[in-house]
Design a protein around this motif. Structure first.
Motif, PDB file in Angstrom:
ATOM      1  N   ALA A  51       0.783  -1.104   0.244  1.00  0.00           N
ATOM      2  CA  ALA A  51       0.134   0.357  -0.032  1.00  0.00           C
ATOM      3  C   ALA A  51       1.022   1.446  -0.367  1.00  0.00           C
ATOM      4  CB  ALA A  51      -0.913   0.278   1.156  1.00  0.00           C
ATOM      5  N   ARG A  54       2.198   1.512  -3.670  1.00  0.00           N
ATOM      6  CA  ARG A  54       0.881   2.376  -4.653  1.00  0.00           C
ATOM      7  C   ARG A  54       0.403   3.706  -3.862  1.00  0.00           C
ATOM      8  NH1 ARG A  54      -1.263  -1.422  -7.923  1.00  0.00           N
ATOM      9  NH2 ARG A  54      -3.226   0.029  -8.229  1.00  0.00           N
ATOM     10  N   HIS A  55       0.237   4.173  -3.218  1.00  0.00           N
ATOM     11  CA  HIS A  55       0.194   5.387  -2.310  1.00  0.00           C
ATOM     12  C   HIS A  55       1.412   6.326  -3.104  1.00  0.00           C
ATOM     13  CE1 HIS A  55      -1.678   8.649   0.186  1.00  0.00           C
ATOM     14  NE2 HIS A  55       0.042   8.940   0.350  1.00  0.00           N
ATOM     15  N   ARG A  59      -1.306   7.296  -6.365  1.00  0.00           N
ATOM     16  CA  ARG A  59      -2.166   7.557  -5.018  1.00  0.00           C
ATOM     17  C   ARG A  59      -3.131   7.196  -5.448  1.00  0.00           C
ATOM     18  NH1 ARG A  59       1.460   9.924  -2.090  1.00  0.00           N
ATOM     19  NH2 ARG A  59       2.521  11.830  -3.040  1.00  0.00           N
ATOM     20  N   ASP A  60      -3.968   5.555  -5.608  1.00  0.00           N
ATOM     21  CA  ASP A  60      -4.557   5.632  -6.033  1.00  0.00           C
ATOM     22  C   ASP A  60      -4.582   4.676  -4.915  1.00  0.00           C
ATOM     23  OD1 ASP A  60      -3.098   3.019  -5.715  1.00  0.00           O
ATOM     24  OD2 ASP A  60      -3.766   2.032  -7.938  1.00  0.00           O
ATOM     25  N   THR A  61      -4.507   4.130  -3.511  1.00  0.00           N
ATOM     26  CA  THR A  61      -4.582   3.690  -2.120  1.00  0.00           C
ATOM     27  C   THR A  61      -4.256   4.009  -1.398  1.00  0.00           C
ATOM     28  OG1 THR A  61      -4.896   1.471  -1.462  1.00  0.00           O
ATOM     29  CG2 THR A  61      -2.766   1.756  -2.856  1.00  0.00           C
ATOM     30  N   HIS A  66      -3.551  -3.036   4.505  1.00  0.00           N
ATOM     31  CA  HIS A  66      -5.268  -3.962   4.329  1.00  0.00           C
ATOM     32  C   HIS A  66      -5.375  -5.127   5.703  1.00  0.00           C
ATOM     33  CE1 HIS A  66      -3.582  -2.602  -0.033  1.00  0.00           C
ATOM     34  NE2 HIS A  66      -4.783  -2.138   0.083  1.00  0.00           N
TER      35      HIS A  66
END
Length: 174
Positions: A51, A54-55, A59-61, A66
């Motif tokens: 995460a 990806r962040h 910037r999609d999560t 999780h």
């Protein structure tokens, strides 16, 4: 966001502090633990899909774990700290301890055996006394040096272990 900054490695690993045993010539293709080798490759190059990555890149999560933790889902968090994987870390730690004990049985001095067995218990956990940078780094394929674990070792203390077993990497990979 500046172009090219999202794929820059976030942490620097000072490899000189860790075991420098020679790796096999075929670590990613014919190794029995090739999946582990691929995970190490992705973790070392900041390519493991967490995460946090990806962040930072897309910037999609959100960067949170999780698995319900109140922590950033970094590679280190997943492999060393996340409570969701504690039982797995503990089971592998016990297996490593058993294998280390059987390898060292009758082969080395008691001081060395106890130090190596103690280190085997702590390989998968953060431990300032074992790890040079105070955090476990097993998931990127490095281990502490024998000198850090047992101090000065004499030939009589090493005993009857084969020469390739005189470093932590070969003991842990046996």
């Amino acid at each position: 966001m500046r172009r090219g900054t999202s794929f820059v490695q976030r942490e620097r690993l000072t490899v000189a502090l860790y075991d420098s045993h020679r790796l096999p010539d075929f670590p990613y293709t014919r190794a029995s633990s090739s999946f582990s080798a691929v995970v190490q490759l992705y973790a070392q190059s900041s390519q493991l899909d967490t995460a946090e990555v990806r962040h930072r890149r897309f910037r999609d999560t959100p960067p949170w774990c999780h698995f319900g933790c109140d922590a950033f889902e970094s590679v280190h968090h997943i492999f060393a700290r996340c409570p969701a994987f504690f039982a797995i870390r503990r089971a592998h730690s016990m297996q490593l301890c058993d294998e280390t004990s059987s390898l060292l049985e009758g082969g080395v001095a008691d001081r060395v055996r106890k130090a190596l067995e103690g280190a085997a218990q702590r390989v998968f956990f953060d431990d300032a006394g074992l790890w040079p940078q105070y955090q476990t780094r097993f998931y990127v394929g490095v281990l502490p040096t024998l000198a850090r674990i047992v101090g000065n070792i004499s030939e009589t203390e090493v005993g009857v272990l084969p020469p390739q077993s005189h470093d932590m990497g070969n003991i842990a990979s046996s």
